[in-house]
Design a protein around this motif. Structure first.
Motif, PDB file in Angstrom:
ATOM      1  N   ILE A  12       0.386  -0.930   0.634  1.00  0.00           N
ATOM      2  CA  ILE A  12       0.117   0.198   0.322  1.00  0.00           C
ATOM      3  C   ILE A  12       0.405   1.546   0.260  1.00  0.00           C
ATOM      4  N   MET A  13       2.109   1.397   0.678  1.00  0.00           N
ATOM      5  CA  MET A  13       3.091   2.475   0.793  1.00  0.00           C
ATOM      6  C   MET A  13       3.719   2.458  -0.363  1.00  0.00           C
ATOM      7  N   GLU A  14       3.516   1.847  -1.561  1.00  0.00           N
ATOM      8  CA  GLU A  14       4.320   1.693  -2.109  1.00  0.00           C
ATOM      9  C   GLU A  14       3.428   1.726  -3.402  1.00  0.00           C
ATOM     10  N   GLY A  15       2.055   1.917  -3.120  1.00  0.00           N
ATOM     11  CA  GLY A  15       1.034   2.603  -4.262  1.00  0.00           C
ATOM     12  C   GLY A  15       0.309   1.488  -4.867  1.00  0.00           C
ATOM     13  N   SER A  16       0.372   0.104  -3.679  1.00  0.00           N
ATOM     14  CA  SER A  16      -0.221  -0.816  -4.956  1.00  0.00           C
ATOM     15  C   SER A  16      -2.325  -0.803  -4.737  1.00  0.00           C
ATOM     16  N   ARG A  17      -2.498  -1.201  -5.805  1.00  0.00           N
ATOM     17  CA  ARG A  17      -4.139  -1.206  -5.275  1.00  0.00           C
ATOM     18  C   ARG A  17      -4.286  -3.094  -4.624  1.00  0.00           C
ATOM     19  N   VAL A  18      -3.202  -3.488  -5.426  1.00  0.00           N
ATOM     20  CA  VAL A  18      -4.197  -4.977  -4.820  1.00  0.00           C
ATOM     21  C   VAL A  18      -3.910  -4.879  -2.869  1.00  0.00           C
ATOM     22  N   ILE A  19      -4.715  -4.824  -2.549  1.00  0.00           N
ATOM     23  CA  ILE A  19      -5.373  -5.252  -0.736  1.00  0.00           C
ATOM     24  C   ILE A  19      -6.269  -6.178  -0.618  1.00  0.00           C
ATOM     25  N   ASP A  20      -6.413  -7.509  -1.477  1.00  0.00           N
ATOM     26  CA  ASP A  20      -6.996  -8.201  -0.731  1.00  0.00           C
ATOM     27  C   ASP A  20      -5.830  -9.028  -0.171  1.00  0.00           C
ATOM     28  N   ALA A  21      -6.113  -9.667   1.196  1.00  0.00           N
ATOM     29  CA  ALA A  21      -5.268 -10.797   1.526  1.00  0.00           C
ATOM     30  C   ALA A  21      -4.669 -11.882   0.788  1.00  0.00           C
ATOM     31  N   ASP A  22      -6.129 -12.723   0.308  1.00  0.00           N
ATOM     32  CA  ASP A  22      -5.763 -13.572  -0.068  1.00  0.00           C
ATOM     33  C   ASP A  22      -5.129 -13.405  -1.724  1.00  0.00           C
ATOM     34  N   ALA A  23      -5.240 -12.700  -2.468  1.00  0.00           N
ATOM     35  CA  ALA A  23      -5.287 -12.090  -3.402  1.00  0.00           C
ATOM     36  C   ALA A  23      -3.585 -12.630  -3.912  1.00  0.00           C
ATOM     37  N   ILE A  24      -3.282 -11.608  -2.769  1.00  0.00           N
ATOM     38  CA  ILE A  24      -1.600 -11.083  -2.285  1.00  0.00           C
ATOM     39  C   ILE A  24      -1.127 -12.637  -1.762  1.00  0.00           C
ATOM     40  N   PHE A  25      -1.374 -12.959  -0.809  1.00  0.00           N
ATOM     41  CA  PHE A  25      -0.655 -14.239  -0.313  1.00  0.00           C
ATOM     42  C   PHE A  25      -0.606 -15.268  -1.483  1.00  0.00           C
ATOM     43  N   ASP A  26      -2.000 -15.743  -3.140  1.00  0.00           N
ATOM     44  CA  ASP A  26      -1.685 -16.766  -3.928  1.00  0.00           C
ATOM     45  C   ASP A  26      -0.362 -15.830  -4.920  1.00  0.00           C
ATOM     46  N   ARG A  27      -0.503 -14.562  -4.971  1.00  0.00           N
ATOM     47  CA  ARG A  27       0.527 -13.750  -5.779  1.00  0.00           C
ATOM     48  C   ARG A  27       2.159 -14.443  -4.990  1.00  0.00           C
ATOM     49  N   ILE A  28       2.394 -13.954  -3.796  1.00  0.00           N
ATOM     50  CA  ILE A  28       3.403 -14.485  -3.217  1.00  0.00           C
ATOM     51  C   ILE A  28       4.119 -15.704  -3.617  1.00  0.00           C
ATOM     52  N   MET A  29       2.806 -16.925  -3.284  1.00  0.00           N
ATOM     53  CA  MET A  29       3.053 -18.125  -3.526  1.00  0.00           C
ATOM     54  C   MET A  29       3.534 -19.160  -4.965  1.00  0.00           C
ATOM     55  N   MET A  30       2.762 -17.778  -5.835  1.00  0.00           N
ATOM     56  CA  MET A  30       2.890 -18.454  -7.352  1.00  0.00           C
ATOM     57  C   MET A  30       4.758 -18.509  -7.313  1.00  0.00           C
TER      58      MET A  30
END
Length: 510
Positions: free
Chosen positions: A492-510
């Motif tokens: 969020i501090m870097e300007g990302s619009r992705v705030i859903d925790a599940d979406a962030i988790f899925d993208r990190i673990m891919m």
């Protein structure tokens, strides 16, 4: 794992125990034999003048420095992306522990083996499918001339008939019915037309697909020998039911080959792990519904584990090229194809020549080998060279031309070919501090998920229900939430619009 105010050293200490605890017999042409010899000997081919020059014949010292610098940078980035030796070994340890837990749960009636990139430690938690092989321990299949008297009476003994099948395939004739035969096996026998009973691979897969499913698992239509499913909506699993295969002649022939790699003790261990038969026939055989394919999954996992860091990362780069550049639609080129190229290269070249300064040069060599395989539609199987892995690739002429052209362009690009890979490009943009920070959080999250995966098995009952009040599971969840909060706040501090925790988790673990 990271320390500081949010250290989970206590929780980690608690979970450390989890990690401890009918086709022609041989249809190879003279040309294909020559190609097979080339793959086996790794020599220079006179018909490929544009072949990448060896280190000793570089056009200039400046060219060599350029390749070496790009190679070192690539190795560093791959480590930060989750392909370093430590995290790879952690994955292997976790999945092997998972194998032991599931095998123990079924009291030795079956052996569970996580295969593919997961078992090899080369993919993160959600990066690829979860491939699992379940081996029936109440059945043994024997090579043509192996005696069955040494096996106890409760074991069902099948005899392999390979003389009328393509290399690496066989049919299974019932020799002795065991006293504890499973219904999936019992109901898969069919008559061979001469009053003898054959075990149908087709019927066997269909029988196994009728198993009762644990809540949260959705099963899909079978794909060849595998039964695909989705677990809790996000984890994709391909399960293959297999049989033990005792084939000392095949393995001794492989072990006797002259080689640079692997060392003798590893060769002997791979032989001791034996072989398996998976329920799939040769695609163009009229008997494919009763044919089985020989595989060496446990041995191949051991072989990949014994590759050095550069060879391992070479395999990772090849898989990236397959997924992000070639985009195969129907597995015309698979990760298994690329694995065999890497294994041949490792066997036939000195280990000392594979180092972090040479990875892009070896990538060039591997792509050249892949191009030859696409041109000739011939690639010998590492364990059984007589079997051609490209024989049933299903590659059409247009796709073949496109891929050959694409790979040729990559070979001509030199070190810049690495920029075709999105993960590498993005990492270069984020390099170094943000990439290093996110990499540390991603690796910690994956370790937490691996720990949780095995703890869930320990805490589960016979119906698959697990006790979520378990102190270790709760500690793992708390730390996972803390890491996800850290990542979310920084995004969020870097300007990302992705705030859903599940979406962030899925993208990190891919």
């Amino acid at each position: 794992l990271r320390g500081g105010p949010h250290s989970i050293s206590t929780q980690v200490a608690c979970v450390t125990a989890v990690f401890k605890h009918s086709a022609p017999k041989n249809n190879l042409t003279d040309r294909s034999r020559a190609r097979t010899v080339w793959m086996a000997e790794s020599g220079t081919r006179p018909d490929e003048p544009e072949r990448f020059p060896r280190q000793g014949s570089m056009s200039s010292k400046q060219d060599l420095i350029q390749w070496e610098n790009a190679s070192v940078e690539t190795c560093t980035i791959l480590s930060w992306l989750g392909y370093g030796q430590e995290i790879i070994q952690a994955r292997r340890d976790a999945y092997r522990e998972n194998d032991k837990l599931w095998t123990a749960r079924f009291c030795g009636k079956a052996t569970y083996i996580i295969t593919g990139s997961k078992g090899e430690g080369l993919s993160s938690f959600l990066e690829s499918d979860f491939d699992q092989m379940v081996v029936n321990n109440r059945v043994i299949c024997l090579e043509d001339d192996v005696k069955s008297s040494a096996f106890p009476g409760e074991i069902t003994v099948l005899r392999s008939l390979s003389r009328r099948s393509y290399h690496g395939h066989c049919r299974l004739l019932l020799e002795r019915r065991g006293t504890t035969i499973h219904r999936h096996v019992h109901d898969a026998f069919c008559d061979d037309g001469y009053g003898r009973e054959l075990l149908s691979s087709d019927l066997y897969v269909n029988n196994c697909s009728k198993e009762d499913l644990t809540e949260g698992i959705v099963q899909h239509e079978r794909a060849g020998p595998s039964i695909p499913s989705t677990i809790y909506g996000h984890l994709h699993r391909d399960k293959v039911h297999a049989l033990h295969y005792y084939c000392p002649n095949i393995l001794s022939k492989w072990a006797a080959r002259p080689r640079h790699w692997p060392p003798t003790e590893v060769v002997q261990y791979v032989v001791s792990l034996g072989a398996f038969l998976t329920p799939v026939g040769f695609k163009v055989s009229e008997y494919q519904h009763v044919e089985w394919r020989v595989c060496f999954k446990a041995g191949e996992i051991e072989l990949i584990s014994n590759l050095n860091d550069t060879q391992t990362k070479l395999f990772v780069l090849l898989k990236m090229i397959k997924n992000d550049v070639l985009h195969p639609r129907k597995k015309e080129v698979s990760s298994y194809t690329l694995k065999n190229i890497v294994l041949w290269m490792a066997e036939n070249n000195p280990q000392a020549s594979f180092h972090k300064k040479s990875i892009l040069q070896w990538l060039h060599e591997a792509l050249d080998a892949l191009r030859v395989a696409l041109i000739t539609l011939e690639l010998p199987y590492y364990m059984i060279p007589e079997r051609n892995l490209m024989a049933t690739s299903g590659l059409d002429g247009e796709q073949q031309r496109i891929w050959i052209s694409t790979i040729t362009d990559m070979l001509n690009e030199g070190p810049k070919m690495i920029l075709r890979l999105p993960k590498i490009r993005k990492a270069l943009i984020a390099h170094p501090e943000p990439l290093r920070w996110y990499s540390g959080r991603r690796i910690e999250l994956e370790l937490l998920m691996l720990m949780r995966m095995n703890r869930v098995v320990i805490c589960s009952d016979e119906n698959g229900e697990f006790d979520d009040t378990d102190a270790i599971l709760q500690a793992l969840k708390r730390r996972t939430d803390e890491v996800m909060t850290d990542v979310g706040v920084r995004m969020i501090m870097e300007g990302s619009r992705v705030i859903d925790a599940d979406a962030i988790f899925d993208r990190i673990m891919m």
